[in-house]
Every structure is written in C-alpha cells, then in structure tokens.
Design a protein around this motif. Sequence first.
Motif, PDB file in Angstrom:
ATOM      1  N   VAL A 148      29.435 -39.219 -69.231  1.00  0.00           N
ATOM      2  CA  VAL A 148      30.108 -37.796 -69.206  1.00  0.00           C
ATOM      3  C   VAL A 148      31.221 -37.909 -68.078  1.00  0.00           C
ATOM      4  O   VAL A 148      32.205 -37.392 -68.312  1.00  0.00           O
ATOM      5  CB  VAL A 148      29.111 -36.644 -68.502  1.00  0.00           C
ATOM      6  CG1 VAL A 148      29.872 -35.349 -68.173  1.00  0.00           C
ATOM      7  CG2 VAL A 148      28.126 -36.221 -69.553  1.00  0.00           C
ATOM      8  N   VAL A 193      29.201 -27.829 -74.098  1.00  0.00           N
ATOM      9  CA  VAL A 193      28.120 -28.677 -73.659  1.00  0.00           C
ATOM     10  C   VAL A 193      26.984 -27.718 -74.166  1.00  0.00           C
ATOM     11  O   VAL A 193      26.805 -26.746 -73.379  1.00  0.00           O
ATOM     12  CB  VAL A 193      27.704 -29.187 -72.123  1.00  0.00           C
ATOM     13  CG1 VAL A 193      26.718 -29.882 -71.950  1.00  0.00           C
ATOM     14  CG2 VAL A 193      29.204 -29.833 -71.746  1.00  0.00           C
ATOM     15  N   ALA A 241      23.681 -41.773 -69.115  1.00  0.00           N
ATOM     16  CA  ALA A 241      23.993 -40.623 -69.737  1.00  0.00           C
ATOM     17  C   ALA A 241      25.279 -39.945 -68.883  1.00  0.00           C
ATOM     18  O   ALA A 241      26.174 -39.289 -69.060  1.00  0.00           O
ATOM     19  CB  ALA A 241      23.040 -39.767 -69.818  1.00  0.00           C
ATOM     20  N   SER A 255      32.921 -32.177 -78.046  1.00  0.00           N
ATOM     21  CA  SER A 255      31.771 -31.683 -77.247  1.00  0.00           C
ATOM     22  C   SER A 255      30.601 -32.502 -77.215  1.00  0.00           C
ATOM     23  O   SER A 255      30.204 -33.458 -77.944  1.00  0.00           O
ATOM     24  CB  SER A 255      31.712 -30.236 -77.678  1.00  0.00           C
ATOM     25  OG  SER A 255      32.734 -29.287 -77.570  1.00  0.00           O
ATOM     26  N   TYR A 256      29.462 -31.908 -76.519  1.00  0.00           N
ATOM     27  CA  TYR A 256      28.081 -32.658 -76.292  1.00  0.00           C
ATOM     28  C   TYR A 256      27.230 -31.587 -76.627  1.00  0.00           C
ATOM     29  O   TYR A 256      27.020 -30.360 -76.605  1.00  0.00           O
ATOM     30  CB  TYR A 256      28.053 -32.928 -74.843  1.00  0.00           C
ATOM     31  CG  TYR A 256      28.829 -33.901 -74.259  1.00  0.00           C
ATOM     32  CD1 TYR A 256      28.495 -35.153 -73.906  1.00  0.00           C
ATOM     33  CD2 TYR A 256      30.295 -33.662 -73.830  1.00  0.00           C
ATOM     34  CE1 TYR A 256      29.268 -36.098 -73.611  1.00  0.00           C
ATOM     35  CE2 TYR A 256      30.952 -34.462 -73.319  1.00  0.00           C
ATOM     36  CZ  TYR A 256      30.527 -35.757 -73.029  1.00  0.00           C
ATOM     37  OH  TYR A 256      31.538 -36.786 -72.439  1.00  0.00           O
ATOM     38  N   TYR A 304      22.544 -31.545 -76.503  1.00  0.00           N
ATOM     39  CA  TYR A 304      21.205 -32.121 -76.155  1.00  0.00           C
ATOM     40  C   TYR A 304      20.077 -31.279 -76.665  1.00  0.00           C
ATOM     41  O   TYR A 304      19.993 -30.043 -76.449  1.00  0.00           O
ATOM     42  CB  TYR A 304      21.150 -31.902 -74.519  1.00  0.00           C
ATOM     43  CG  TYR A 304      22.059 -32.835 -73.751  1.00  0.00           C
ATOM     44  CD1 TYR A 304      22.056 -34.088 -73.601  1.00  0.00           C
ATOM     45  CD2 TYR A 304      23.277 -32.258 -73.383  1.00  0.00           C
ATOM     46  CE1 TYR A 304      23.169 -35.018 -72.832  1.00  0.00           C
ATOM     47  CE2 TYR A 304      24.457 -32.756 -72.811  1.00  0.00           C
ATOM     48  CZ  TYR A 304      24.142 -34.273 -72.673  1.00  0.00           C
ATOM     49  OH  TYR A 304      25.302 -34.794 -71.968  1.00  0.00           O
ATOM     50  N   VAL A 320      22.880 -35.946 -78.225  1.00  0.00           N
ATOM     51  CA  VAL A 320      22.181 -36.682 -77.721  1.00  0.00           C
ATOM     52  C   VAL A 320      20.592 -36.080 -77.682  1.00  0.00           C
ATOM     53  O   VAL A 320      20.395 -34.834 -77.422  1.00  0.00           O
ATOM     54  CB  VAL A 320      22.342 -36.790 -76.213  1.00  0.00           C
ATOM     55  CG1 VAL A 320      21.319 -37.707 -75.348  1.00  0.00           C
ATOM     56  CG2 VAL A 320      23.787 -37.316 -75.943  1.00  0.00           C
ATOM     57  N   HIS A 367      28.517 -32.616 -65.925  1.00  0.00           N
ATOM     58  CA  HIS A 367      29.391 -31.592 -66.940  1.00  0.00           C
ATOM     59  C   HIS A 367      30.274 -30.502 -66.147  1.00  0.00           C
ATOM     60  O   HIS A 367      31.495 -30.497 -66.647  1.00  0.00           O
ATOM     61  CB  HIS A 367      28.433 -30.855 -68.016  1.00  0.00           C
ATOM     62  CG  HIS A 367      28.109 -31.890 -68.997  1.00  0.00           C
ATOM     63  ND1 HIS A 367      28.642 -32.447 -70.007  1.00  0.00           N
ATOM     64  CD2 HIS A 367      26.872 -32.276 -69.458  1.00  0.00           C
ATOM     65  CE1 HIS A 367      28.352 -33.376 -70.772  1.00  0.00           C
ATOM     66  NE2 HIS A 367      27.071 -33.016 -70.412  1.00  0.00           N
ATOM     67  N   HIS A 379      33.544 -28.981 -67.762  1.00  0.00           N
ATOM     68  CA  HIS A 379      33.267 -28.504 -69.347  1.00  0.00           C
ATOM     69  C   HIS A 379      32.627 -26.995 -69.342  1.00  0.00           C
ATOM     70  O   HIS A 379      32.266 -26.566 -68.269  1.00  0.00           O
ATOM     71  CB  HIS A 379      32.228 -29.098 -69.733  1.00  0.00           C
ATOM     72  CG  HIS A 379      32.689 -30.781 -69.839  1.00  0.00           C
ATOM     73  ND1 HIS A 379      31.774 -31.821 -69.816  1.00  0.00           N
ATOM     74  CD2 HIS A 379      33.923 -31.199 -70.044  1.00  0.00           C
ATOM     75  CE1 HIS A 379      32.715 -33.188 -70.067  1.00  0.00           C
ATOM     76  NE2 HIS A 379      33.884 -32.574 -69.978  1.00  0.00           N
ATOM     77  N   THR A 405      29.473 -35.464 -79.576  1.00  0.00           N
ATOM     78  CA  THR A 405      28.286 -36.375 -79.101  1.00  0.00           C
ATOM     79  C   THR A 405      26.991 -35.611 -79.001  1.00  0.00           C
ATOM     80  O   THR A 405      26.756 -34.757 -78.092  1.00  0.00           O
ATOM     81  CB  THR A 405      28.833 -36.624 -77.720  1.00  0.00           C
ATOM     82  OG1 THR A 405      30.113 -37.498 -77.480  1.00  0.00           O
ATOM     83  CG2 THR A 405      27.574 -37.584 -76.674  1.00  0.00           C
TER      84      THR A 405
END
Length: 405
Positions: A10, A21, A6, A129-130, A132, A147, A74, A79, A145
């Motif tokens: 990034v 993020v 992971a 962007s991410y 979680y 996760v 990140h 980010h 993205t």
Amino acid sequence: MDIAEAVEGVRSGPTGPTVGVFFDFDDTIVHGSSTLSIEDGQSDTEIAESARRHFAKKLAGFLYPEVWQLIRAHEAAGHTIVIASPVPQFRIAPVADALGIEHVLSTRPDTTATVREFAAERNLDLPSSYGYSHSDRELLAVVGTGVAVNPVDARNRFVVFRERGRAKPREVFRTAAGLAGFFGGVAAGGVEGLRVRDRRRSVDGMISHAGDFALKFAKIDVAVTGAHNAESPRPAVFIFNHQSELDLIVLAKVLRHGFTGITKKELATSPLFGPLLRFAGATFVDRSNTTKAKEALAPVVSTLRGGLSVVIAPEGTRSLTPTLGPFKKGAFHIAIQAEVPIIPVVIRNAGELYWKNAKTARAGRVDVAVLDPIYVSNWTLDELDERVEQVRELFAQTLSHWPES
C-alpha cells in the motif's frame, strides 16, 4: 503474503482520493459472522443502540488487528476507504465508527453494481483501487488489486489474518499462570522490601517482579525501543495509549521503579490491581466529576517534585480498537506545574493479546516504544490544545510507522 508485505504494498502504491479501498465485513474485518438479533417493533434508535452494545461487549473482540494496520496505511496514502458488504448497515456502523471509516455500502443484491456506482459518483479509479474479502470474488474482481483474506483456496493474491476472540484451553491455562505469576511477584517484591524496612523499595520490588513473572508465565514477550528514555530523565510524567489491562503490567516491566500512577477510581476496588495501586500511592480519579478529578490531581505535583514519576493514560479509558481516542489535558497540566518532562510510551499489540472485555490473554509479543522526552517549560495555556494534539499525532505516527529497534 503477511500483513507487513500487504502494508508495504500500500505504501509503495498509488496515492490520492481517487484510489478506492473496499473492505468486505464478515470474515474480513471481523472473524466469523457479525449476526445480531433484532426484536420486532424496535425503533431505529433502539436498533442502533443494540448494535453499539453488541460491538462493545462482543464484536470488538473479533476484529482483526491487521485490518487496522491496513486502514491506517490506506489513510496515510490518502485513499477513499469503504466498507462494502451485504451485512445490514446497522451492524456495520459501530465498527465503521470505531475504525474511522466514513463510507458504508450495502451491496445487496449486486456487489459489482453497487461498487461501480459508488466509484462513478466519487470519480474513483477502480483499476488502481483495492478490495479485501474472504469469499466475495465479485468484489475482488472489480478492483485492480483484489486481496483474499484467509481464503479457503489461495488461487490469487491473499493475506493471512490472525484469529482472535475465542478463548482456547491453553489460553485459559496461560492466563491463570500469569495471574499466579503476578501475585507471586508481588509477594516476592514485598518480602524484599520488608526485609530492609524500606516501603519504596518494597513497592518497586513488587512492581518489577509482578511485571516480570506475570508476563513470563503468560508467555508474553515485551520488545522495547528507546529503553534509555524509560530510565532518564526522571522524575517525569509518562503517558501511554490505553487498550488493555495488560498495559499496566507491561509498564511495570518497562519502567520498573520510581513511579506511581493516576487511574480511574474503579481500579481501587479491583482485586488484581487495587491493593498494589493503593500500596504504591496511586491517585484514583473520578472521571465523571471534573471538579473532583482536578482536586485529586493537585497533590500529584508535589509527588513529582519529590522525585517520584507518574504514569497516566491521557485517553482516560481503554479503547476497543487500536484507534487513539482524544487526549485529555490533565497529564500536561501536571507536567507544566511540576516542571518535569513528558515521556510518551507507545504500546502496540496489547489490545490484540488482551482486549478490553477479554477473559483470557493470548501468548505473543507486545511492542513498546519509549520516545524522547518532551520538555514543557515553555508551554503556555493558550497553546495547550494545539500542543496536546501534536503529542497525540506523535503517538499516531509511531503506531503507523514503528521505529526500528
């Protein structure tokens, strides 16, 4: 995927502040629920203080260490990092402060709308962007993205975080075994020295045996990079980042001989470390009194000039997260006056295995990087603040990009 994959994803992905993020909170940053009861009639200040105490005493022990690794990756990529969660902001605030996250969004009632609104305000590119989250599918779907963290069913991209915080019976047993090993090592080393009537040899034997036995019985391995720097040059001022009482045992195993410590005065009365530290000639400092602290450090220069190395944590106290605290200048003043090098000892994972307020230790591995010596003979007081910050940044960079063994 695991955390290393992971993090590498990034590092190899898009960079810059237009990449957002978004972290969910419960079961994503912390294991389980962060519930905190608030009494009717409490002021905002009282609520904030209650949340801070709750974090320090309990919640910090439930932080996923993997989250910190992701946050640092990140950050390095430039980010914009956000906690986006329906959890009330006062419960999130102490964690956000500890992790260095500036932006906290309350996503009630609509996660997607809240995240999209923030992205529009900040000109974030959501497809780059991410996100979680353990279970918030809307959050994961709004970014490019998404996760899932420890998902119940792994339909899409996911990562596994390791639970910590709740003591298991085997951890209680291993912790007791580690304590027995510690005191057994102290006794074995002391007998060795007493047999030849050599106090220094007795101290060195107690330190090295206590470290070896305690870690072995607690099922904690130590992997060292740069071990040659732990042996030479000496004497030196060894500085380390401080997250756990486990750090002291790890240092005993890594450095082994020829050193003493500078530590807070409270440890003088610790049943575990106090007697050994006093016998080893440790210096106890009252951190609440700057004048007394400086007076206590003055004889340490003579200790170094006499050939004995010194170990000190420039942060001054254990941190609740892997985030480095500010570095104090005492260790650097001592090294300059004694004309000895500073050797950074960077410790990774100790806080994960035995966090600041933990009652039991977990089995696992602690990584240690003993970095090259830093010679301070040409340092001036005018530039000391800048030099100290450069050393702190060296610790931060090592933790973010761990050296190959």
